[in-house]
Design an enzyme around this catalytic site. Structure first.
Site, mmCIF file in Angstrom:
data_model
loop_
_atom_site.group_PDB
_atom_site.id
_atom_site.type_symbol
_atom_site.label_atom_id
_atom_site.label_comp_id
_atom_site.label_asym_id
_atom_site.label_seq_id
_atom_site.Cartn_x
_atom_site.Cartn_y
_atom_site.Cartn_z
ATOM 1 N N ARG A 91 -13.709 2.580 9.141
ATOM 2 C CA ARG A 91 -13.593 1.315 9.888
ATOM 3 C C ARG A 91 -13.915 1.516 11.376
ATOM 4 O O ARG A 91 -14.532 0.660 11.998
ATOM 5 C CB ARG A 91 -12.178 0.757 9.766
ATOM 6 C CG ARG A 91 -11.782 0.420 8.364
ATOM 7 C CD ARG A 91 -11.781 -1.070 8.148
ATOM 8 N NE ARG A 91 -11.333 -1.398 6.818
ATOM 9 C CZ ARG A 91 -12.141 -1.754 5.833
ATOM 10 N NH1 ARG A 91 -13.443 -1.822 6.035
ATOM 11 N NH2 ARG A 91 -11.667 -2.043 4.649
ATOM 12 N N LYS B 23 -9.004 -4.664 7.907
ATOM 13 C CA LYS B 23 -8.565 -5.041 6.558
ATOM 14 C C LYS B 23 -7.467 -4.079 6.083
ATOM 15 O O LYS B 23 -7.590 -2.854 6.243
ATOM 16 C CB LYS B 23 -9.776 -4.936 5.628
ATOM 17 C CG LYS B 23 -9.616 -5.646 4.321
ATOM 18 C CD LYS B 23 -10.979 -5.672 3.647
ATOM 19 C CE LYS B 23 -10.865 -5.537 2.160
ATOM 20 N NZ LYS B 23 -12.153 -5.312 1.537
HETATM 21 N N1 LIG Z 1 -14.309 8.961 0.116
HETATM 22 C C1 LIG Z 1 -14.993 8.031 0.757
HETATM 23 N N2 LIG Z 1 -16.304 8.159 0.922
HETATM 24 C C2 LIG Z 1 -17.036 7.221 1.579
HETATM 25 N N3 LIG Z 1 -16.522 6.105 2.103
HETATM 26 C C3 LIG Z 1 -15.204 5.926 1.959
HETATM 27 C C4 LIG Z 1 -14.365 6.866 1.294
HETATM 28 N N4 LIG Z 1 -13.096 6.412 1.294
HETATM 29 C C5 LIG Z 1 -13.153 5.232 1.947
HETATM 30 N N5 LIG Z 1 -14.384 4.936 2.350
HETATM 31 C C6 LIG Z 1 -14.860 3.762 3.080
HETATM 32 O O1 LIG Z 1 -13.844 3.331 3.905
HETATM 33 C C7 LIG Z 1 -13.902 1.924 4.028
HETATM 34 C C8 LIG Z 1 -12.522 1.377 3.952
HETATM 35 O O2 LIG Z 1 -12.032 1.480 2.673
HETATM 36 P P1 LIG Z 1 -10.899 0.525 2.129
HETATM 37 O O3 LIG Z 1 -10.465 1.044 0.805
HETATM 38 O O4 LIG Z 1 -9.868 0.384 3.190
HETATM 39 O O5 LIG Z 1 -11.535 -0.905 1.993
HETATM 40 P P2 LIG Z 1 -12.627 -1.559 1.097
HETATM 41 O O6 LIG Z 1 -12.056 -2.757 0.480
HETATM 42 O O7 LIG Z 1 -13.225 -0.571 0.157
HETATM 43 O O8 LIG Z 1 -13.609 -1.934 2.238
HETATM 44 P P3 LIG Z 1 -14.971 -2.713 2.233
HETATM 45 O O9 LIG Z 1 -14.782 -3.963 1.460
HETATM 46 O O10 LIG Z 1 -15.238 -2.949 3.691
HETATM 47 O O11 LIG Z 1 -16.002 -1.758 1.658
HETATM 48 C C9 LIG Z 1 -14.814 1.402 2.912
HETATM 49 O O12 LIG Z 1 -15.986 0.898 3.487
HETATM 50 C C10 LIG Z 1 -15.129 2.624 2.094
HETATM 51 O O13 LIG Z 1 -16.478 2.670 1.706
#
Ligand SMILES: Nc1ncnc2c1ncn2[C@@H]1O[C@H](COP(=O)(O)OP(=O)(O)OP(=O)(O)O)[C@@H](O)[C@H]1O
Length: 325
Positions: A263, A299
């Site tokens: 983020r 979020k």
């Molecule tokens: N292991 C990972 N590798 C790559 N990106 C990750 C990883 N873990 C989390 N993220 C990234 O971190 C961000 C936040 O994740 P979170 O689970 O809080 O929300 P999300 O609902 O998946 O978010 P969004 O809808 O913006 O993609 C996401 O964009 C996700 O792609």
């Protein structure tokens, strides 16, 4: 060839012996008692020595054959061992490219159960998402040239991780053109230890790495006349790390620190490293200055999050206050 020489040698010896038996000692044999009734004692003696010579020759052949077999088996074993060593070396190299070294070593252990889930709990990891922001010129390049350019950027970042000061940096993956890396995955510290002595060394190393990335990008841009930019988000905290998948296994990390780092990158500004208040506090304690940016809505987080930019000068060097706590 050698076998025939030996055979001839045996034959000559035996012929000489037969000759001496018949010609020189025949009187002695004539008088000898024999159990071979109705067989001439000389002939019987010649026959026995002949059989004995042949038996010796066959024994010699068998020993020779066994020795050759032994030699060939040893040579085969040695060749197979050398091949296995080369294969092991290739496997080690491949696995070390896919997984972090300490995880690859576990996977290379032959006594390991194939279906065992591998995971680690870490309490103090610094996570970084660094997105390459491409300029229009680059986006208009033909596919092959574009890929070659991107490959150059990413390979330069990979090369940085091989530097002595960045051995603790672990490249996690490349998500589109976002370079994801973490620091502190190699140290196995307990939760209690972290809580008592909050270590900032992982964070500092990752910041230095981000600084090096900015500078490397600048150099490549200068060389290639490009103006690609970097936008970085960093966060620290506990993460879960593990290897998932039975084919093309992937070492990845999960947790709030990972989500927040992502983020911080996605809501950041090009040319800046964005962090949350808690991380900014740790950075200040490391003697690096931060400046308040704004409050953003994130979020999954109640209320707004105060964000900071790590201070960098025009050469992308971190601005150090010199005060370390
Ligand atoms: N292991 C990972 N590798 C790559 N990106 C990750 C990883 N873990 C989390 N993220 C990234 O971190 C961000 C936040 O994740 P979170 O689970 O809080 O929300 P999300 O609902 O998946 O978010 P969004 O809808 O913006 O993609 C996401 O964009 C996700 O792609």
């Amino acid at each position: 060839m050698f076998i025939w020489i030996k055979f001839m040698y045996f034959l000559i010896l035996w012929s000489f012996y037969v000759y001496s038996t018949i010609k020189l000692s025949h009187l002695q044999y004539m008088e000898d008692e024999t159990i071979n009734y109705r067989v001439d004692p000389i002939l019987a003696h010649v026959f026995v020595t002949g059989v004995l010579t042949l038996a010796l020759h066959l024994m010699d052949r068998q020993t020779d054959y066994m020795n050759r077999l032994d030699f060939l088996m040893n040579r085969k074993v040695r060749t197979e061992q050398e091949e296995a060593n080369v294969l092991k070396h290739i496997n080690e190299k491949l696995l070390n490219n896919i997984l972090p070294e300490h995880v690859a070593n576990i996977y290379l252990d032959v006594n390991r159960e194939m279906h065992d889930l591998y995971y680690e709990e870490h309490y103090d990891v610094a996570v970084m998402f660094a997105s390459l922001i491409l300029d229009k010129e680059l986006l208009n390049l033909p596919d092959k040239k574009f890929l070659a350019m991107m490959n150059e950027y990413i390979s330069c970042f990979d090369t940085l991780t091989k530097g002595k000061e960045f051995t603790s940096i672990e490249k996690i993956k490349l998500a589109k053109w976002t370079y994801m890396a973490a620091c502190g995955l190699k140290d196995k510290k307990g939760k209690e230890l972290i809580e008592k002595h909050v270590t900032s060394s992982s964070l500092l190393t990752l910041l230095n790495f981000a600084e090096a990335m900015f500078k490397t990008l600048e150099n490549v841009n200068k060389m290639r006349c490009q103006s690609t930019q970097l936008r970085v988000g960093i966060c620290t905290g506990p993460v879960i790390a593990g290897v998932v998948g039975s084919r093309k296994p992937l070492y990845d990390i999960w947790g709030d620190a990972v989500n927040m780092a992502s983020r911080m990158d996605s809501t950041g500004l090009v040319g800046h490293i964005q962090v949350m208040e808690k991380t900014a506090e740790l950075i200040r304690r490391c003697g690096i200055e931060c400046m308040y940016r704004e409050e953003i809505i994130v979020k999954g987080v109640n209320g707004k999050v105060r964000t900071y930019f790590v201070k960098m000068d025009h050469t992308h060097s971190l601005v150090r206050s010199g005060i370390m706590e």
